[in-house]
Write an enzyme that holds these catalytic residues in place. Structure first.
Site, PDB file in Angstrom:
ATOM      1  N   LYS A 195      12.923  13.205   6.603  1.00 13.35           N
ATOM      2  CA  LYS A 195      12.370  13.007   5.244  1.00 13.35           C
ATOM      3  C   LYS A 195      13.532  12.775   4.250  1.00 13.35           C
ATOM      4  O   LYS A 195      13.455  11.892   3.396  1.00 13.35           O
ATOM      5  CB  LYS A 195      11.563  14.254   4.862  1.00 13.35           C
ATOM      6  N   GLY A 206       7.797   1.403 -11.140  1.00 12.53           N
ATOM      7  CA  GLY A 206       7.622   2.368 -10.044  1.00 12.53           C
ATOM      8  C   GLY A 206       8.168   1.821  -8.749  1.00 12.53           C
ATOM      9  O   GLY A 206       9.062   0.965  -8.748  1.00 12.53           O
ATOM     10  N   TYR A 207       7.606   2.289  -7.633  1.00 10.55           N
ATOM     11  CA  TYR A 207       8.112   1.903  -6.309  1.00 10.55           C
ATOM     12  C   TYR A 207       7.937   0.419  -6.013  1.00 10.55           C
ATOM     13  O   TYR A 207       8.595  -0.114  -5.130  1.00 10.55           O
ATOM     14  CB  TYR A 207       7.408   2.704  -5.219  1.00 10.55           C
ATOM     15  N   ALA A 208       7.028  -0.257  -6.700  1.00 11.99           N
ATOM     16  CA  ALA A 208       6.861  -1.698  -6.492  1.00 11.99           C
ATOM     17  C   ALA A 208       7.668  -2.483  -7.535  1.00 11.99           C
ATOM     18  O   ALA A 208       8.353  -3.448  -7.199  1.00 11.99           O
ATOM     19  CB  ALA A 208       5.383  -2.074  -6.581  1.00 11.99           C
ATOM     20  N   VAL A 261       1.216  -0.749 -21.526  1.00 10.99           N
ATOM     21  CA  VAL A 261       0.401  -1.960 -21.354  1.00 10.99           C
ATOM     22  C   VAL A 261      -1.065  -1.600 -21.565  1.00 10.99           C
ATOM     23  O   VAL A 261      -1.570  -0.630 -21.003  1.00 10.99           O
ATOM     24  CB  VAL A 261       0.602  -2.544 -19.933  1.00 10.99           C
ATOM     25  N   GLU A 296       1.633  18.451   0.759  1.00  8.12           N
ATOM     26  CA  GLU A 296       3.042  18.594   0.363  1.00  8.12           C
ATOM     27  C   GLU A 296       3.174  19.562  -0.820  1.00  8.12           C
ATOM     28  O   GLU A 296       4.103  20.365  -0.876  1.00  8.12           O
ATOM     29  CB  GLU A 296       3.647  17.225   0.019  1.00  8.12           C
ATOM     30  N   GLN A 310       6.088   3.162   0.622  1.00  7.26           N
ATOM     31  CA  GLN A 310       6.684   2.249   1.590  1.00  7.26           C
ATOM     32  C   GLN A 310       6.153   0.818   1.445  1.00  7.26           C
ATOM     33  O   GLN A 310       6.921  -0.146   1.392  1.00  7.26           O
ATOM     34  CB  GLN A 310       6.332   2.794   2.978  1.00  7.26           C
ATOM     35  N   ASN A 354       7.643  -0.932 -19.298  1.00  3.09           N
ATOM     36  CA  ASN A 354       7.271   0.348 -18.684  1.00  3.09           C
ATOM     37  C   ASN A 354       7.036   1.388 -19.780  1.00  3.09           C
ATOM     38  O   ASN A 354       7.668   1.353 -20.834  1.00  3.09           O
ATOM     39  CB  ASN A 354       8.400   0.820 -17.753  1.00  3.09           C
TER      40      ASN A 354
HETATM   41  P1  NAD Z   1      -5.566  10.683   0.121  1.00  4.64           P
HETATM   42  O1  NAD Z   1      -6.664   9.761  -0.198  1.00  4.64           O
HETATM   43  O2  NAD Z   1      -4.641  10.355   1.225  1.00  4.64           O
HETATM   44  O3  NAD Z   1      -6.178  12.144   0.447  1.00  4.64           O
HETATM   45  C1  NAD Z   1      -7.170  12.716  -0.353  1.00  4.64           C
HETATM   46  C2  NAD Z   1      -7.914  13.779   0.420  1.00  4.64           C
HETATM   47  O4  NAD Z   1      -8.863  14.370  -0.453  1.00  4.64           O
HETATM   48  C3  NAD Z   1      -8.690  13.220   1.623  1.00  4.64           C
HETATM   49  O5  NAD Z   1      -8.400  13.987   2.762  1.00  4.64           O
HETATM   50  C4  NAD Z   1     -10.145  13.359   1.191  1.00  4.64           C
HETATM   51  O6  NAD Z   1     -11.018  13.659   2.261  1.00  4.64           O
HETATM   52  C5  NAD Z   1     -10.086  14.549   0.231  1.00  4.64           C
HETATM   53  N1  NAD Z   1     -11.207  14.578  -0.712  1.00  4.64           N
HETATM   54  C6  NAD Z   1     -11.786  13.543  -1.369  1.00  4.64           C
HETATM   55  N2  NAD Z   1     -12.831  13.980  -2.113  1.00  4.64           N
HETATM   56  C7  NAD Z   1     -12.894  15.323  -1.952  1.00  4.64           C
HETATM   57  C8  NAD Z   1     -13.736  16.342  -2.475  1.00  4.64           C
HETATM   58  N3  NAD Z   1     -14.746  16.084  -3.320  1.00  4.64           N
HETATM   59  N4  NAD Z   1     -13.489  17.614  -2.112  1.00  4.64           N
HETATM   60  C9  NAD Z   1     -12.482  17.916  -1.263  1.00  4.64           C
HETATM   61  N5  NAD Z   1     -11.678  16.991  -0.731  1.00  4.64           N
HETATM   62  C10 NAD Z   1     -11.861  15.706  -1.070  1.00  4.64           C
HETATM   63  O7  NAD Z   1      -4.811  10.910  -1.268  1.00  4.64           O
HETATM   64  P2  NAD Z   1      -3.311  11.418  -1.569  1.00  4.64           P
HETATM   65  O8  NAD Z   1      -2.929  12.560  -0.717  1.00  4.64           O
HETATM   66  O9  NAD Z   1      -3.231  11.588  -3.046  1.00  4.64           O
HETATM   67  O10 NAD Z   1      -2.427  10.186  -1.182  1.00  4.64           O
HETATM   68  C11 NAD Z   1      -2.621   8.933  -1.840  1.00  4.64           C
HETATM   69  C12 NAD Z   1      -1.829   7.868  -1.113  1.00  4.64           C
HETATM   70  O11 NAD Z   1      -0.432   8.091  -1.290  1.00  4.64           O
HETATM   71  C13 NAD Z   1      -2.107   7.920   0.375  1.00  4.64           C
HETATM   72  O12 NAD Z   1      -2.221   6.634   0.889  1.00  4.64           O
HETATM   73  C14 NAD Z   1      -0.911   8.621   0.933  1.00  4.64           C
HETATM   74  O13 NAD Z   1      -0.604   8.172   2.242  1.00  4.64           O
HETATM   75  C15 NAD Z   1       0.195   8.265  -0.059  1.00  4.64           C
HETATM   76  N6  NAD Z   1       1.179   9.367  -0.143  1.00  4.64           N
HETATM   77  C16 NAD Z   1       2.243   9.347   0.725  1.00  4.64           C
HETATM   78  C17 NAD Z   1       3.143  10.405   0.727  1.00  4.64           C
HETATM   79  C18 NAD Z   1       4.277  10.409   1.741  1.00  4.64           C
HETATM   80  O14 NAD Z   1       4.510   9.370   2.378  1.00  4.64           O
HETATM   81  N7  NAD Z   1       4.963  11.534   1.967  1.00  4.64           N
HETATM   82  C19 NAD Z   1       2.985  11.475  -0.159  1.00  4.64           C
HETATM   83  C20 NAD Z   1       1.904  11.464  -1.038  1.00  4.64           C
HETATM   84  C21 NAD Z   1       1.002  10.401  -1.016  1.00  4.64           C
END
Ligand code: NAD
Length: 398
Positions: free
Chosen positions: A373, A13-15, A82, A170, A314, A38
Site C-alpha cells: 500500500k 483530483g486524481y484525474a 464550478v 479503511e 487508479q 479547482n
Molecule cells: P462502495 O460502493 O465500494 O461500497 C459501499 C458499500 O456500502 C457497499 O458494500 C454497499 O453494499 C453498502 N451499502 C449501500 N447502501 C447501504 C445501506 N443502505 N446500508 C448499509 N450498507 C449499504 O463505496 P466506497 O467504499 O465509498 O468506494 C467508492 C469507490 O472508491 C469504489 O469503487 C472503491 O473501490 C473506491 N475506493 C478505493 C480505495 C482503495 O483503492 N484503497 C479506497 C476507497 C475507495
C-alpha cells in the site's frame, strides 16, 4: 498566426492532475493555453482521507499545494467553484464569472450517494474532502470530552459506519487503532466504546475474494469492531440509525460510506447521467460533445464485458493521462487512441501495519500488504511531484 486553443480542466483530483501534468509536458510553447479550475488551491489524496478522519494522521499530510506540482508558466490556476457547463456557448460558469473553452476536460470527482435514505444528508458524516475529515476528527474527540461531562450518555461512545466497501473498512481500521489512545487521553473505559459497521450486502469488501475479506473482518473484530452484515441502514436521525430489522442504534457519530455518485454539475448541465456519471465513448468524450472529455468518478468506462469499471483513483489517473493525450491529438488533427484500462489490483489498509491486497493472481495480507500500500502511494506521489514529494509526505511511513 492562429490563436492558441483554450484547454480548460475542471477539478484537481486524481484525474485532473495527471491530465494537466501530461498536457504541460507534451504541448509545445504557444500551442494551447491550459487553465485548471479547482475549488481549492491544493490537491488532496482522497485514498488517504480515512486516516485524518479517524485522527491517526495529520490532515496536512494528505494535501499538496497546486503551485508545488503545476508549472504556473504552463498552466493557469483558478481557485473557483464550478456551477455549470454550457456546451452550446462552450463556457464554464463559476462562482466568480464565466470561462470560455475550446476543449474541456471534466474531472470534478464524485459525491457521496445517500440513495435517498432519510436523514443521512443532514445527520451523517462523509469521508469526502479535507474539510469534511477535519470535521469528523474533531467530532470524534468532542464525543469523548462530552461523555466526561455526563457519563450516563454512553451512546456518545458508539460509532456507526454505514457501508463495508473500501472507504468504510479503511476508516474502521484507523478508528479501531485510535480508540485505545482516546480512551487513555480521556480516562474512558474502553469497554464502553462501540464501533459498529452496518452493511446491506451479505459480505464485506465486495471485489475482494472471500479469504481476504474474512481476514479483514476477523482482524477488525479482534480490535472490537461489531459487524452487522445483510442489514441496510434505513434512516438516520440526530440520535443514531435505524437498521434493517427495525432496530435503532443510538450513536453519537454516524459516518456514511455507502458509495459514491458523479458530480451534480453534470446533471445540472444537461448531460445524460446514471447516478450522476456519464457513460463516455472509447476516447473518453461525452456522447455528442467531441470537445468535452469526462474522466474520473463522474465518468463510466465500460469493460470488455460491457460492465462499468468501478470508480477508483487508479482508473482516474490513467484516464487523466489518456484524455490529455487525446486532447493533444485532437488539436493537432491526429487520430485519438481508445482508452484501455490496465487494472493492476486493489490494496485496502486495515490500520497501522495491516492491509489486504489482490494483485493479479497474488493475494497478500498483513505487513507485506501494508508495505505494498505504501509503495502504491509513493508511486503516485513520485508521478505528480517527484522524489521530493515522496520524501516530504512519506518519511516515517516505511
Ligand atoms: P462502495 O460502493 O465500494 O461500497 C459501499 C458499500 O456500502 C457497499 O458494500 C454497499 O453494499 C453498502 N451499502 C449501500 N447502501 C447501504 C445501506 N443502505 N446500508 C448499509 N450498507 C449499504 O463505496 P466506497 O467504499 O465509498 O468506494 C467508492 C469507490 O472508491 C469504489 O469503487 C472503491 O473501490 C473506491 N475506493 C478505493 C480505495 C482503495 O483503492 N484503497 C479506497 C476507497 C475507495
Amino acid at each position: 498566426m492562429a490563436e492558441p486553443k483554450k484547454i480548460v480542466v475542471l477539478g484537481a483530483g486524481y484525474a485532473g492532475i495527471p491530465a494537466v501534468l501530461t498536457l504541460q509536458k507534451s504541448l509545445r510553447d504557444g500551442e494551447a493555453d491550459i487553465t485548471l479550475i479547482n475549488k481549492h488551491d491544493y490537491h488532496y489524496f482522497t485514498t488517504w482521507l480515512h486516516k485524518p478522519a479517524a485522527g491517526t494522521d495529520r490532515p496536512e499530510r494528505s494535501r499538496v499545494d497546486l503551485s508545488d506540482i503545476i508549472d504556473p508558466r504552463k498552466a493557469a490556476l483558478l481557485k473557483r467553484t464550478v456551477r455549470r457547463i454550457d456546451t452550446a456557448a462552450k463556457t464554464v460558469e463559476t462562482d466568480e464569472g464565466v470561462i470560455p473553452y475550446d476543449v474541456l476536460i471534466v474531472a470534478l470527482g464524485g459525491q457521496p450517494e445517500t440513495f435517498g435514505i432519510p436523514g443521512l444528508a443532514e445527520h451523517a458524516f462523509f469521508i469526502r474532502s479535507l474539510n469534511s475529515v477535519r470535521f469528523i476528527r474533531e467530532h470524534i474527540d468532542r464525543q469523548f470530552a462530552q461523555f466526561k461531562q455526563d457519563e450516563s450518555r454512553t451512546e456518545r461512545l458508539t460509532f456507526v459506519v454505514g457501508g463495508a466497501g473500501l472507504t468504510g473498512i479503511e476508516f474502521i481500521g484507523e478508528l479501531a487503532d485510535r480508540i485505545p489512545k482516546l480512551c487513555r487521553d480521556y480516562d474512558v473505559d474502553p469497554a464502553l466504546v462501540k464501533i459498529i459497521n452496518v452493511e446491506a450486502a451479505p459480505a464485506a469488501l465486495p471485489g475482494f475474494e472471500a479469504s481476504l475479506a474474512d481476514y479483514a473482518m476477523n482482524l477488525l473484530a479482534r480490535k472490537g469492531v461489531i459487524f452487522k452484515l445483510g442489514t441496510p441502514v434505513k434512516k438516520c436521525t440526530s440520535e443514531g440509525v435505524e437498521i434493517g430489522d427495525g432496530e435503532f442504534i443510538r450513536a453519537g457519530t454516524v459516518v456514511w460510506a455507502g458509495g459514491i455518485r458523479g458530480n451534480r454539475v453534470l446533471e445540472d448541465s444537461g448531460f445524460e447521467t446514471v447516478r450522476g456519471r456519464v457513460v463516455v465513448n472509447p476516447y473518453l468524450q461525452a456522447p455528442g460533445h467531441d470537445d468535452v472529455f469526462i474522466i474520473g468518478d463522474s465518468s463510466i468506462v465500460l469493460n470488455d464485458q460491457g460492465k462499468p469499471w468501478p470508480p477508483s483513483g487508479q482508473i482516474a489517473i490513467q484516464q487523466g493521462e489518456a484524455a490529455a493525450r487525446n486532447v493533444i491529438a485532437l488539436l493537432r488533427g491526429r487520430e485519438m487512441a481508445t482508452f484501455k484500462y490496465v487494472y493492476r489490483g486493489t490494496v485496502a489498509s486495515l490500520g497501522k501495519g495491516e492491509a489486504i491486497g489482490s494483485v493479479g493472481k497474488y493475494k497478500v495480507k498483513g505487513i507485506p500488504a501494508a508495505i505494498l500500500k505504501n509503495i502504491v502511494d509513493a508511486r503516485y506521489l513520485f508521478k505528480i511531484g517527484g522524489a521530493g514529494l515522496v520524501v516530504r509526505k512519506m518519511s516515517g511511513f516505511f
